[in-house]
Motif scaffolding. Structure first.
Motif, PDB file in Angstrom:
ATOM      1  N   UNK A   1       0.771  -1.174   0.006  1.00  0.00           N
ATOM      2  CA  UNK A   1      -0.101   0.051  -0.080  1.00  0.00           C
ATOM      3  C   UNK A   1       0.888   1.373   0.037  1.00  0.00           C
ATOM      4  N   UNK A   2       1.711   1.246   0.887  1.00  0.00           N
ATOM      5  CA  UNK A   2       2.438   2.501   0.997  1.00  0.00           C
ATOM      6  C   UNK A   2       3.838   2.599   0.163  1.00  0.00           C
ATOM      7  N   UNK A   3       4.562   1.431   0.129  1.00  0.00           N
ATOM      8  CA  UNK A   3       5.808   1.229  -0.383  1.00  0.00           C
ATOM      9  C   UNK A   3       5.944   0.356  -1.487  1.00  0.00           C
ATOM     10  N   UNK A   4       4.864   0.369  -2.057  1.00  0.00           N
ATOM     11  CA  UNK A   4       4.999  -0.645  -3.471  1.00  0.00           C
ATOM     12  C   UNK A   4       5.972   0.001  -4.126  1.00  0.00           C
ATOM     13  N   UNK A   5       6.215   1.134  -4.341  1.00  0.00           N
ATOM     14  CA  UNK A   5       7.213   1.860  -5.376  1.00  0.00           C
ATOM     15  C   UNK A   5       8.781   1.802  -4.726  1.00  0.00           C
ATOM     16  N   UNK A   6       8.725   1.565  -3.639  1.00  0.00           N
ATOM     17  CA  UNK A   6      10.143   1.590  -2.918  1.00  0.00           C
ATOM     18  C   UNK A   6      10.588   0.214  -2.798  1.00  0.00           C
ATOM     19  N   UNK A   7      11.378  -0.146  -3.935  1.00  0.00           N
ATOM     20  CA  UNK A   7      11.986  -1.527  -4.008  1.00  0.00           C
ATOM     21  C   UNK A   7      12.675  -2.029  -2.890  1.00  0.00           C
ATOM     22  N   UNK A   8      13.265  -0.959  -2.270  1.00  0.00           N
ATOM     23  CA  UNK A   8      14.350  -1.080  -1.386  1.00  0.00           C
ATOM     24  C   UNK A   8      13.744  -1.214   0.004  1.00  0.00           C
ATOM     25  N   UNK A   9      12.598  -1.215   0.005  1.00  0.00           N
ATOM     26  CA  UNK A   9      12.080  -1.288   1.282  1.00  0.00           C
ATOM     27  C   UNK A   9      11.090  -2.595   1.391  1.00  0.00           C
ATOM     28  N   UNK A  10      11.434  -3.532   2.058  1.00  0.00           N
ATOM     29  CA  UNK A  10      10.587  -4.752   2.249  1.00  0.00           C
ATOM     30  C   UNK A  10       9.749  -4.772   3.312  1.00  0.00           C
ATOM     31  N   UNK A  11       8.720  -5.661   3.330  1.00  0.00           N
ATOM     32  CA  UNK A  11       7.799  -5.531   4.379  1.00  0.00           C
ATOM     33  C   UNK A  11       8.757  -5.883   5.675  1.00  0.00           C
ATOM     34  N   UNK A  12       9.679  -6.562   5.662  1.00  0.00           N
ATOM     35  CA  UNK A  12      10.408  -6.881   6.904  1.00  0.00           C
ATOM     36  C   UNK A  12      10.866  -5.429   7.252  1.00  0.00           C
ATOM     37  N   UNK A  13      11.491  -4.658   6.502  1.00  0.00           N
ATOM     38  CA  UNK A  13      12.109  -3.329   6.621  1.00  0.00           C
ATOM     39  C   UNK A  13      10.971  -2.468   7.290  1.00  0.00           C
ATOM     40  N   UNK A  14       9.663  -2.661   6.731  1.00  0.00           N
ATOM     41  CA  UNK A  14       8.707  -1.912   7.399  1.00  0.00           C
ATOM     42  C   UNK A  14       8.322  -2.194   8.804  1.00  0.00           C
ATOM     43  N   UNK A  15       8.205  -3.481   8.824  1.00  0.00           N
ATOM     44  CA  UNK A  15       8.161  -4.107  10.179  1.00  0.00           C
ATOM     45  C   UNK A  15       9.203  -3.558  11.105  1.00  0.00           C
ATOM     46  N   UNK A  16      10.351  -3.808  10.772  1.00  0.00           N
ATOM     47  CA  UNK A  16      11.475  -3.263  11.748  1.00  0.00           C
ATOM     48  C   UNK A  16      11.272  -1.799  12.023  1.00  0.00           C
ATOM     49  N   UNK A  17      11.059  -0.941  10.961  1.00  0.00           N
ATOM     50  CA  UNK A  17      10.878   0.167  11.140  1.00  0.00           C
ATOM     51  C   UNK A  17       9.876   0.842  12.021  1.00  0.00           C
ATOM     52  N   UNK A  18       9.027   0.050  12.004  1.00  0.00           N
ATOM     53  CA  UNK A  18       7.788   0.154  12.906  1.00  0.00           C
ATOM     54  C   UNK A  18       8.275   0.042  14.343  1.00  0.00           C
ATOM     55  N   UNK A  19       8.781  -1.197  14.376  1.00  0.00           N
ATOM     56  CA  UNK A  19       9.340  -1.574  15.566  1.00  0.00           C
ATOM     57  C   UNK A  19      10.394  -0.488  16.121  1.00  0.00           C
ATOM     58  N   UNK A  20      11.049   0.183  15.496  1.00  0.00           N
ATOM     59  CA  UNK A  20      12.003   1.216  15.993  1.00  0.00           C
ATOM     60  C   UNK A  20      11.157   2.507  16.031  1.00  0.00           C
ATOM     61  N   UNK A  21      10.210   2.689  15.441  1.00  0.00           N
ATOM     62  CA  UNK A  21       9.346   3.750  15.727  1.00  0.00           C
ATOM     63  C   UNK A  21       8.716   3.897  16.947  1.00  0.00           C
ATOM     64  N   UNK A  22       8.376   2.781  17.439  1.00  0.00           N
ATOM     65  CA  UNK A  22       7.513   2.360  18.654  1.00  0.00           C
ATOM     66  C   UNK A  22       8.562   2.900  19.792  1.00  0.00           C
ATOM     67  N   UNK A  23       9.731   2.291  19.397  1.00  0.00           N
ATOM     68  CA  UNK A  23      10.769   2.342  20.634  1.00  0.00           C
ATOM     69  C   UNK A  23      11.092   3.854  20.583  1.00  0.00           C
ATOM     70  N   UNK A  24      11.258   4.446  19.307  1.00  0.00           N
ATOM     71  CA  UNK A  24      11.700   6.019  19.364  1.00  0.00           C
ATOM     72  C   UNK A  24      10.669   6.669  19.976  1.00  0.00           C
ATOM     73  N   UNK A  25       9.394   6.482  19.860  1.00  0.00           N
ATOM     74  CA  UNK A  25       8.289   7.223  20.555  1.00  0.00           C
ATOM     75  C   UNK A  25       8.367   7.198  22.039  1.00  0.00           C
ATOM     76  N   UNK A  26       8.866   5.928  22.414  1.00  0.00           N
ATOM     77  CA  UNK A  26       8.718   5.676  23.690  1.00  0.00           C
ATOM     78  C   UNK A  26       9.988   6.268  24.489  1.00  0.00           C
TER      79      UNK A  26
END
Length: 684
Positions: free
Chosen positions: A611-636
């Motif tokens: 949905x959001x990164x279909x065009x960003x070939x370099x972002x895999x869903x795992x990357x997104x997942x990881x990013x989310x993980x870090x975001x959550x951490x960052x937010x905390x």
DNA sequence: CTTAGGG
DNA sequence: CCCTAAG
């Protein structure tokens, strides 16, 4: 003052191969021709400017032409290699026999091979090998390689002689390759080596279409990274709207992937990939982590080597895209890693694109006057009466060209490829820089004397560099820009003259242009170099694709992008396994991610990706997942503890909110029957 | 191939 | 980012 320049006739003049058009280079200048000797006499009082003009004139006059004649032919290189060992006496003798033409390809007597092209692979491969080039002639490739090594050694040696120690100031150099590359050299050599190395290393020409031309908005930003973003003031999507990349089916990602538009200069050059391809590529690009076309298409069997994990089972058409993407990832993972640059810039890999030349920053060609024990770059001839100084510039070397071509390609193709690469670099015209004791002489009005350039210098401390004339691209920072040069110069004396700067600028510029054109595309997609396709509307994909392989000088590594990583890290096994380059998420990407997660939840990364990164070939869903993980951490954590590009608190708040919400949802589902009470409690 | 997590 | 176990 006499400039003696000889074009390398020995090079099998590209005559053999299809000669790409070399703008600015008279056809007549191409083709095999005898060694020529040119001399120009200038009074010692001539100003630096005159000197430059003289050199430039020569270059354009025939130098470029010579380049046009360049061939990757091993023979030429071999000759060059030999050149290294040419004794001074021989050189002198040679001078007298200028007319003699080196026709024998195996002959290494002719030391006057002018333009040199250094194949990047040579750098890599030569590292641990003896510089001596043995002509393993039969095997063209190997021959070429070895010769290249020799050439490298030669050039390095020359450089060493050429540049004074002080010229080496920077530390950018990784040096790992230098020592081995260099033939036993006099003290000081090593010192200088780094520069040279950098210079060489700094240049990659990518065959891909220049981002500039290619309206492909998806040029990977990462390479130029955040920097680009910021520097260009790219509009940032503040709200979710517009964030999601439009799903474009023309995504290059598609298997066909052959639609990469290539913009410029290059003609269609598609050779079929062969199994050998990877091998060749490795050789050629071992230095880079990712050389591989980011986009290899699943259909592309030629990359089989690379795909160790044949995971491309195309399923339903429906999923084609996704699969492809995955495939892409995988490929990248396995293969691309080796050539960050290439892939990053990634452009023209297009259809079965098999040939790639990557050029990095330095557009500039380093011109070196050979001199020194083995070869005499500048020949000082005092014979004449007055104060004229005679110097001979033996060769102009293209810092580094990375050429990728399938083994199945013809020699002619190889030649053409190289030619294209060179053309791309020189096509814009040349400028000559003068280095005195490693320092660039900027004042064109000074006389040689005023500049402190004496006879001795002619021999030992004078250097020339060829710089691309970037005036074509208005946005590109002109090389003249001293300040810019200065910046870089500090680090790399040699490079200073060089183009690295300008090229990098190119990249930035290009990107900005694209963005400007396609603001919407700006989001993370933009950062996807892999995608060659032009972003919605902006680009004209195919038109370019036709000319596959435009040579694009790859911008110097972007500090931010970190992409260019130490191409020099010889240590790493070039093969694969390189870790993907780090590509920090931009705020825009974060926002897109947040938006998508808010909508889809935290357990559907594949969907989020689509949905959001279909065009960003370099972002895999795992990357997104990881990013989310870090975001959550960052937010905390406290803002003070956060690093990297600051993420708006607003987004972080949303992250926490979404995380909380979806966690709850998940919790609800977990217990098949989420007790209302429990739920209520949680909400409380 | 996707997820989910740890490294 | 990578790697891997699970599904």
């Amino acid at each position: 003052m006499v400039f003696q320049k000889r074009s390398s006739s020995e090079l099998e003049a590209s005559g053999g191969g299809q000669v790409a058009e070399m703008p600015r280079v008279p056809k007549s200048a191409r083709g095999k021709r005898s060694v020529r000797k040119k001399e120009a006499q200038n009074p010692p009082q001539m100003s630096a400017f005159d000197l430059l003009a003289t050199v430039a004139g020569k270059l354009l006059d025939e130098g470029v032409g010579s380049l046009g004649n360049m061939s990757a032919g091993a023979p030429a290189l071999t000759a060059c290699a030999k050149d290294v060992r040419v004794k001074k006496e021989q050189c002198d003798e040679e001078m007298k026999q200028f007319k003699h033409e080196v026709t024998d390809q195996d002959s290494c007597n002719e030391s006057a091979i002018l333009p040199h092209i250094v194949f990047q692979r040579a750098v890599n491969n030569a590292r641990n090998e003896d510089p001596k080039a043995k002509s393993e002639a039969q095997d063209k490739e190997s021959s070429m390689i070895s010769c290249t090594k020799a050439e490298l050694g030669c050039n390095f040696g020359v450089i060493a002689d050429r540049w004074s120690p002080e010229s080496v100031e920077s530390g950018a150099f990784t040096g790992d390759a230098v020592a081995s590359l260099m033939p036993p050299a006099p003290a000081g050599f090593h010192k200088n080596a780094p520069e040279m190395y950098n210079l060489l290393d700094s240049m990659d020409v990518d065959v891909k279409p220049p981002p500039l031309v290619s309206s492909d908005s998806t040029g990977e930003m990462p390479l130029y990274g955040d920097k680009v973003h910021r520097s260009t003031s790219l509009p940032r999507v503040s709200k979710g709207v517009g964030f999601f990349p439009v799903d474009r089916d023309d995504d290059d990602d598609k298997s066909s992937g052959c639609t990469h538009p290539s913009t410029t200069t290059n003609k269609d050059f598609r050779s079929n990939c062969t199994a050998e391809y990877s091998r060749v590529r490795k050789l050629l690009t071992s230095k880079y982590r990712k050389v591989a076309p980011a986009r290899v298409y699943k259909s592309d069997l030629s990359y089989s080597d690379v795909d160790r994990k044949p995971s491309f089972r195309n399923k339903k058409m429906h999923y084609t895209r996704q699969r492809t993407q995955r495939s892409t990832f995988k490929r990248r993972k396995l293969f691309d890693r080796h050539s960050v640059l290439a892939s990053e810039f990634g452009t023209a890999h297009g259809k079965g694109n098999t040939k790639k030349v990557t050029g990095r920053d330095s557009h500039a060609v380093s011109l070196e006057a050979n001199k020194g024990t083995s070869s005499t770059p500048f020949q000082k001839s005092r014979g004449s009466n007055d104060c004229h100084v005679k110097l001979k510039i033996k060769s102009f070397k293209v810092p580094e060209l990375l050429v990728e071509i399938p083994e199945s390609a013809t020699v002619g193709s190889l030649k053409k490829t190289v030619l294209e690469a060179v053309t791309a670099i020189l096509g814009g015209g040349l400028r000559v820089g003068v280095l005195h004791h490693g320092k660039k002489v900027r004042d064109d009005n000074k006389t040689l004397i005023q500049a402190g350039i004496g006879q001795e210098d002619m021999l030992d401390n004078l250097g020339f560099s060829l710089e691309p004339n970037c005036t074509q691209n208005p946005q590109v920072q002109a090389p003249e820009d001293i300040s810019f040069l200065e910046t870089i110069d500090t680090a790399e004396p040699l490079a200073r003259i060089a183009p690295a700067d300008s090229s990098s600028k190119h990249g930035e510029v290009d990107l900005s242009q694209e963005f400007a054109l396609t603001p919407l595309a700006m989001n993370y997609q933009g950062s996807d170099h892999d995608s060659v396709h032009s972003p919605g509307g902006v680009s004209s994909p195919d038109k370019v694709s036709t000319n596959s392989r435009a040579l694009v000088p790859v911008p110097a590594a972007d500090p931010n992008a970190g992409a260019i990583v130490p191409a020099n890290k010889s240590k790493r096994s070039p093969e694969q396994g390189q870790r993907r380059i780090r590509r920090p998420f931009s705020v825009a990407e974060v926002e897109a991610l947040v938006l998508a997660v808010e909508k889809l939840g935290t357990g559907r990364w594949r969907d989020v990706k689509l949905r959001a990164f279909d065009n960003a070939k370099h972002r895999t869903y795992v990357d997104l997942k990881d990013k989310w993980k870090t975001l959550v951490h960052t937010a905390s954590i406290s803002p003070q503890q956060r690093r990297g590009e600051p993420v708006p608190q607003e987004l972080l708040d949303r992250v926490l909110a979404a995380q909380a919400y979806w966690s709850q949802q998940q919790a609800k589902l977990q217990p098949k029957t989420p007790p209302l009470l429990a739920e209520a409690r949680l909400l409380t």
